[in-house]
Scaffold this motif. Sequence first.
Motif, PDB file in Angstrom:
ATOM      1  N   ALA A  62       0.829  -1.210   0.000  1.00  0.00           N
ATOM      2  CA  ALA A  62       0.000   0.000   0.000  1.00  0.00           C
ATOM      3  C   ALA A  62       0.861   1.256   0.000  1.00  0.00           C
ATOM      4  N   ARG A  65       2.533   1.641  -3.495  1.00  0.00           N
ATOM      5  CA  ARG A  65       1.577   2.042  -4.534  1.00  0.00           C
ATOM      6  C   ARG A  65       1.130   3.492  -4.369  1.00  0.00           C
ATOM      7  N   SER A  66       0.824   3.883  -3.145  1.00  0.00           N
ATOM      8  CA  SER A  66       0.315   5.244  -2.898  1.00  0.00           C
ATOM      9  C   SER A  66       1.429   6.275  -2.813  1.00  0.00           C
ATOM     10  N   ARG A  68       2.872   7.041  -0.192  1.00  0.00           N
ATOM     11  CA  ARG A  68       2.603   7.752   1.057  1.00  0.00           C
ATOM     12  C   ARG A  68       2.815   6.792   2.222  1.00  0.00           C
TER      13      ARG A  68
END
Length: 189
Positions: A62, A65-66, A68
């Motif tokens: 996650a 991908r983000s 962040r």
Amino acid sequence: RALLQSVCNRVAVGYRMAWVAVLDGAAGALSLAGITGAHQDYLDCLGSSLAAGAAGEGSIGAALRSRRPVVVNDFARDARMAPWRSAAERRGFRAKVALPMVRHDEALGILNIYSVEPDAFDSEEVALLQGLAERVGAAIQTYRYRAARHHAQAALRLRERALEYQAHYDSLTGLPNRVLLYQRLAQAI
């Protein structure tokens, strides 16, 4: 790798464990580059997440991908952590943050920090750690650019030598040609 290990050593002072991995551009898998702290064997249960890189499930995928940070402030309550929960709890991990190392919107790797305290990562702490991850990402990219430049310069030197040889030697016989003969004659006179 020494820089990445040093980052882990310094970050882990206030936490249970820290590790960093870099993305392999071709395969997209994560390659461990530094780790420190207690219970380093925990990474054994993360094998599929490391191999999957940004495509992986959980906080690592996650975050990549983000681009962040992804905070898990309580392993026991976060559904994303179910596959790793029991292994984390056995080692005393209660919270973690996954910090992507990004430069020019390209994910270069991930810094993961684990705590024994739940809710260990508030917004100020995450912002501070993300700043560190960004600086490490810049260092990784600088290293990659320098390595690519060094490789390109070496290839250029090889091509220059090949052209020099072709200009002064016959390609069929390997004997000096007329250009080299004239140059040597001029030097001798």
